[in-house]
Every structure is written in C-alpha cells, then in structure tokens.
Design a protein around this motif. Structure first.
Motif, mmCIF file in Angstrom:
data_model
loop_
_atom_site.group_PDB
_atom_site.id
_atom_site.type_symbol
_atom_site.label_atom_id
_atom_site.label_comp_id
_atom_site.label_asym_id
_atom_site.label_seq_id
_atom_site.Cartn_x
_atom_site.Cartn_y
_atom_site.Cartn_z
ATOM 1 N N ILE A 124 0.856 -1.184 0.000
ATOM 2 C CA ILE A 124 0.000 0.000 0.000
ATOM 3 C C ILE A 124 0.888 1.228 0.000
ATOM 4 C CG2 ILE A 124 -1.923 -1.135 1.180
ATOM 5 C CD1 ILE A 124 -1.075 0.274 3.733
ATOM 6 N N SER A 125 0.318 2.388 -0.351
ATOM 7 C CA SER A 125 1.095 3.619 -0.431
ATOM 8 C C SER A 125 1.246 4.267 0.942
ATOM 9 C CB SER A 125 0.408 4.609 -1.375
ATOM 10 O OG SER A 125 -0.822 5.047 -0.821
ATOM 11 N N GLY A 126 2.212 5.163 1.053
ATOM 12 C CA GLY A 126 2.402 5.902 2.300
ATOM 13 C C GLY A 126 1.195 6.760 2.635
ATOM 14 N N GLU A 127 0.557 7.324 1.624
ATOM 15 C CA GLU A 127 -0.616 8.169 1.871
ATOM 16 C C GLU A 127 -1.781 7.341 2.406
ATOM 17 O OE1 GLU A 127 -3.389 11.539 -0.388
ATOM 18 O OE2 GLU A 127 -1.819 10.461 -1.502
ATOM 19 N N THR A 128 -1.972 6.138 1.846
ATOM 20 C CA THR A 128 -3.027 5.260 2.363
ATOM 21 C C THR A 128 -2.750 4.882 3.805
ATOM 22 O OG1 THR A 128 -3.466 4.344 0.163
ATOM 23 C CG2 THR A 128 -4.161 3.021 2.039
ATOM 24 N N TYR A 129 -1.488 4.604 4.121
ATOM 25 C CA TYR A 129 -1.096 4.288 5.499
ATOM 26 C C TYR A 129 -1.398 5.450 6.427
ATOM 27 C CZ TYR A 129 2.080 3.052 9.368
ATOM 28 O OH TYR A 129 2.606 2.754 10.598
ATOM 29 N N ASN A 180 -3.661 7.839 5.989
ATOM 30 C CA ASN A 180 -5.117 7.975 6.133
ATOM 31 C C ASN A 180 -5.699 6.908 7.060
ATOM 32 O OD1 ASN A 180 -5.113 10.154 4.375
ATOM 33 N ND2 ASN A 180 -5.519 8.886 2.567
ATOM 34 N N GLU A 181 -5.175 5.684 6.978
ATOM 35 C CA GLU A 181 -5.669 4.610 7.834
ATOM 36 C C GLU A 181 -5.317 4.865 9.303
ATOM 37 O OE1 GLU A 181 -7.625 2.010 7.241
ATOM 38 O OE2 GLU A 181 -7.891 2.687 5.183
ATOM 39 N N LEU A 182 -4.140 5.427 9.563
ATOM 40 C CA LEU A 182 -3.769 5.763 10.939
ATOM 41 C C LEU A 182 -4.689 6.845 11.491
ATOM 42 C CD1 LEU A 182 0.148 5.795 10.877
ATOM 43 C CD2 LEU A 182 -1.371 3.987 11.681
ATOM 44 N N GLN A 183 -5.065 7.806 10.658
ATOM 45 C CA GLN A 183 -6.013 8.835 11.095
ATOM 46 C C GLN A 183 -7.382 8.233 11.382
ATOM 47 O OE1 GLN A 183 -5.892 11.966 8.060
ATOM 48 N NE2 GLN A 183 -4.965 13.320 9.589
ATOM 49 N N ARG A 184 -7.803 7.318 10.525
ATOM 50 C CA ARG A 184 -9.124 6.707 10.704
ATOM 51 C C ARG A 184 -9.207 5.911 11.994
ATOM 52 N NH1 ARG A 184 -12.091 2.331 8.866
ATOM 53 N NH2 ARG A 184 -10.300 1.290 7.956
ATOM 54 N N ARG A 185 -8.062 5.342 12.427
ATOM 55 C CA ARG A 185 -8.010 4.569 13.663
ATOM 56 C C ARG A 185 -7.787 5.433 14.896
ATOM 57 N NH1 ARG A 185 -7.030 1.367 9.605
ATOM 58 N NH2 ARG A 185 -7.227 -0.911 9.770
ATOM 59 N N GLY A 186 -7.641 6.734 14.695
ATOM 60 C CA GLY A 186 -7.460 7.632 15.828
ATOM 61 C C GLY A 186 -6.046 7.660 16.371
ATOM 62 N N ILE A 187 -5.091 7.074 15.644
ATOM 63 C CA ILE A 187 -3.702 7.070 16.103
ATOM 64 C C ILE A 187 -3.034 8.395 15.774
ATOM 65 C CG2 ILE A 187 -1.458 5.929 15.788
ATOM 66 C CD1 ILE A 187 -2.993 3.338 15.297
ATOM 67 N N LEU A 188 -3.373 8.980 14.614
ATOM 68 C CA LEU A 188 -2.896 10.310 14.252
ATOM 69 C C LEU A 188 -4.018 11.319 14.411
ATOM 70 C CD1 LEU A 188 -0.801 9.659 10.999
ATOM 71 C CD2 LEU A 188 0.032 9.978 13.332
ATOM 72 N N SER A 189 -3.650 12.544 14.692
ATOM 73 C CA SER A 189 -4.635 13.608 14.850
ATOM 74 C C SER A 189 -5.377 13.848 13.544
ATOM 75 C CB SER A 189 -3.939 14.906 15.287
ATOM 76 O OG SER A 189 -4.827 16.002 15.193
ATOM 77 N N PRO A 190 -6.702 14.038 13.589
ATOM 78 C CA PRO A 190 -7.460 14.308 12.359
ATOM 79 C C PRO A 190 -7.127 15.653 11.739
ATOM 80 C CG PRO A 190 -8.864 14.519 14.297
ATOM 81 C CD PRO A 190 -7.578 13.953 14.772
ATOM 82 N N LEU A 226 -4.111 16.715 11.100
ATOM 83 C CA LEU A 226 -2.931 16.594 10.257
ATOM 84 C C LEU A 226 -3.326 16.352 8.802
ATOM 85 C CD1 LEU A 226 -0.654 14.326 12.496
ATOM 86 C CD2 LEU A 226 -0.480 16.796 12.170
ATOM 87 N N LYS A 227 -2.519 16.878 7.891
ATOM 88 C CA LYS A 227 -2.759 16.689 6.469
ATOM 89 C C LYS A 227 -1.537 16.036 5.833
ATOM 90 C CE LYS A 227 -6.016 20.507 5.878
ATOM 91 N NZ LYS A 227 -6.315 21.766 5.130
#
Length: 455
Positions: A417-422, A424-434, A436-437
């Motif tokens: 998978i791509s770095g961007e998909t990774y 986005n998935e971390l954001q969806r799981r609440g691991i990264l702040s929403p 962040l862009k």
C-alpha cells in the motif's frame, strides 16, 4: 490383509474438515481457480463459457496467507533460546534437528505457521532403523540419532484411544506417508504407505495388487526401545485432545467472500467499460460507425447514441471490497491484542499469561511442544532430561487499532500500500490527529534536518 488401515477415522476427519479451504487459500490464485465452483459459484443463468472466462481472470487477494506469514513469524523474530538444562549431547543435533537441514528455530517456525494456518500440526520424534548396530557406541560411531519429523494434519489417519483418558498417552497412531524409491537407473517413484505406531512397536503397510484387486498388506514391522508413542501435537486453537481449529478461520471465510465479490466487481467493470450502441428508427440498412462515417435518418424520431453504465453499482462494489479488506486486517490484528487489564506485554507475561493475546498463547503452546519433543529425544538416548527452550513472546498490542496499524505498517514496508493510504488509515483509527494533512506532513519530512543518530 485389510483396507481399514488406510481408512481415515471420524475423529481424524473432523480434525481435517477445514483443510481443503485452508489449502486452497494458501495455494493462491492457481489453487483457487482449480477449486472452481467450490468457492466461486456459477450463478443461475450464467452459461458455462462465461463462467470459465470469469474463473480464468479471477485473482486472489491473499489476505489469509499473508496474515499467517506475518503473525507466525513474530515469535521467531528472535532466536529460540536453549535453557541451561538442555544436555550437551543434544545441542549439536538441534542444528540439524530434522536431518534435512533445518535447525530447531526454523523447524518450530514452520510448525507454528502450519498450526496457525491449518489449526494443528505434529512433531514425531523418530529414530533410524539400527540395522546391524548392536550397542549405543555403534550407533554413535555410525551417526545414528533421534530426529524430528513434521507431521501435517492431512497425514493423520487415526489414533487410539480416541480421547485423552490415559496418562500414558496414545496406544496407536496411524500416519499416511509418501516415500521415494528408485525406479530404474535414472528415475524414482512415489510410494504411498501407512505407518502404524504402537507402544514400542512400528508397522509399515503398503498396497499391493492381488489378482484383479488391490489390498493393503503388512510390508515390514519392528520394535523400538521407547515404550511410548513419540508424538507431540501442536495446536492452533485447541478444542480438545487431538482436536483443533484454525485460529483465523473466520478470516479464511471472509477471504473467500472477498474472492467472490472481487470476481463480481471484475465482471461488472468489464461490462461497464464497453458502452452499448443504441439506434432507433434508422431504417433497414446496415450502420457503419467510425471517424470517417456518418449516419443519416429519414425519420424525425431517429436516434443513435451510446448507452453507458451510471457507475453507482461499481462504486458500491468497490466500497464493499474495501470494507472486506478492512475486516480481514482487523481479524488478523485481534490475535495481537492483549486482554483488558494488562497494559504492557511485560505485565501480561508477569501475570502468568492469563491476559495474554491469542498469539502469545499459541507461542506458549509451541514452546511447551518443543520441551516435550526435546524430552522424547532425550529418552531415545537414555538421557534423564531434555531441558527447556524459550520462544520470544514479548509482543502484543494494547488496542485493536494499534495492532491493525502494525499490520498496515508491514504492508507499506513491503510496498503493498502507499504511504498516503497508510497515513489515512492511521487517522481513521485515531492514532494520528485528524487535523494533520498528508501534504503538510510531506513538507515537514522534506524540510527536516538529516538524522544524525549514530554519527
């Protein structure tokens, strides 16, 4: 003479009931296509040629196989450690524990992979036929010594007693084997045989032709110095004595669902990508369509146009497939999640593994099986104790989000998978702040100073 020796018992059949499904998934696209209608049904009204074409272009998303590979490798990310109580005599043997080049670490790693995939595996501690060797000194001089044999669940035909009621263990074990024998000067042939193990005895049965019939007859037999059956079961998810199920069986079913849904999606994409030419009231003559052609109609109601798919069903199918992939990632991640109340892996291990994650428990089962196998190896050569081993178990995740994020990291590291998909998935799981862009993070990475650690 009897054919019953080759017959699989009801208990062994139950132990093997999920093997066909697992074997097809682990065999990849080729095996899934070979399974045909078993896992990719032919829909009502679909003719044979259309189905054959749909099957021929279907490809498997190997979620089950990849998850088994990643998870079963975790306990072996560090070397298997031998305890100080392992006899010195045994240690050199463990460098080639199966007489086929595998050391103890590699052997147990593959046993774990098999137990996780199929739900069950076995270790047979065998000893070569001594032949004319009389004393232990003769055996040592000839290099004859006990070794491990990996027993696949599909090779188990039956056992006695059928339930574990005796402290002495099994009284009989039947195993299906395939051996290679010379066939002329330049070839070999595969011969199927059944090995019947008893307490202190062994038999080899083979099928022979008697007139117009084929019957199973006793080929050879002998006795052993070990008065127990040297077999150690290894469980993926234990249901009872010699009974188990794959710990990720639900993931396997979801992978089959993904195989079927992806085939439907490919089919609808094929249809949607080819627009249909619709003509109304253009007369009886033929129509030529091309860059240098024109179509004329004498009727004011004449019409000629391409009819295309709206795309709504395509997007719905795509979202369904993405949802299935996410469910499969979570199913694998659940094996890494420690029980509530245990915050760290070290705390989990200190609590006698009562709250250990499922994968830690499987690693513990393999560790126990390794200890039993070493003990049986020691008993073959009259050593009082085989000692103990330690398998790495200091892993686990506090939450499902953390565990699935780790599996996602493996995917991005392997280029799946791509770095961007990774991101986005971390954001969806609440691991990264929403807040962040991805674009801002890329700029921060580019403008960051070089990492000077280790300089």
């Amino acid at each position: 003479m009897t054919d019953a020796v080759r017959k699989q018992s009801a208990e062994a059949a139950k132990l093997n009931e999920d093997c066909a499904l697992v074997a097809a998934l682990l065999g990849g696209t080729k095996a899934m296509r070979a399974a045909g209608k078993t896992y990719l049904p032919q829909w009502p009204g679909e003719d044979d040629e259309t189905y054959k074409l749909r099957l021929a272009v279907a490809t498997l998303f190997p979620a089950y196989g990849r998850t088994i590979d990643v998870l079963s490798a975790k306990p072996f990310s560090k070397p298997v450690t031998l305890g100080e109580d392992v006899p010195e005599r045994l240690k050199p043997w463990l460098q080639n524990v199966d007489l086929a080049g595998r050391d103890l670490h590699s052997f147990l790693s593959e046993i774990t992979q098999e137990a996780m995939g199929y739900g069950f595996s076995g270790i047979l501690i065998d000893f070569p036929k001594a032949g004319n060797l009389v004393t232990k000194a003769d055996e040592e001089a000839a290099g004859v010594r006990p070794y491990f044999v990996q027993v696949h669940v599909q090779n188990i035909l039956g056992w006695l007693p059928k339930t574990a009621t005796s402290l002495e263990g099994l009284t009989q074990l039947r195993l299906l084997e395939c051996v290679s024998e010379p066939n002329g000067d330049f070839d070999t042939k595969e011969v199927e045989q059944v090995r019947v193990l008893g307490r202190g005895t062994w038999q080899i049965w083979r099928q022979v032709e008697t007139g117009s019939k084929k019957e199973w007859t006793l080929h050879e037999e002998g006795i052993t110095s070990l008065k127990i059956i040297p077999f150690v079961p290894v469980y993926g998810k234990r249901l009872g004595y010699m009974q188990a199920t794959p710990p990720l069986l639900e993931l396997a079913y979801t992978n089959i669902e993904h195989w079927q849904s992806k085939s439907d999606q490919q089919n609808i994409l094929h249809v949607a990508r080819v627009p249909i030419l619709f003509a109304r009231m253009l007369g009886e003559g033929g129509i030529t369509v091309g860059a240098g052609s024109a179509v004329k109609s004498d009727s004011p109601e004449g019409d000629l146009k391409f009819v295309e798919h709206t795309g709504a069903a395509i997007d719905a199918g795509r979202m369904s497939i993405l949802d299935l992939e996410d469910r499969m990632r979570q199913a694998g991640a659940e094996l890494l999640v420690i029980k509530p109340g245990n915050v760290t892996e070290s705390q989990t291990l200190a609590d006698n593994e009562q709250g250990a994650c499922a994968l830690q428990k499987i690693a513990g089962n393999v560790e126990d099986a390794g200890d039993q196998a070493l003990q049986l190896m020691a008993e073959w050569v009259n050593e009082p104790e085989g000692g103990h081993i330690t398998i790495f178990k200091d892993f686990g995740a506090a939450t499902l989000a953390e565990a699935s994020a780790e599996l996602l990291f493996k995917s991005v590291a392997n280029g799946r998978i791509s770095g961007e998909t990774y991101f986005n998935e971390l954001q969806r799981r609440g691991i990264l702040s929403p807040d962040l862009k991805w674009e801002d993070e890329q700029e921060r990475i580019q403008s960051a100073p070089p990492d000077l650690v280790g300089v």
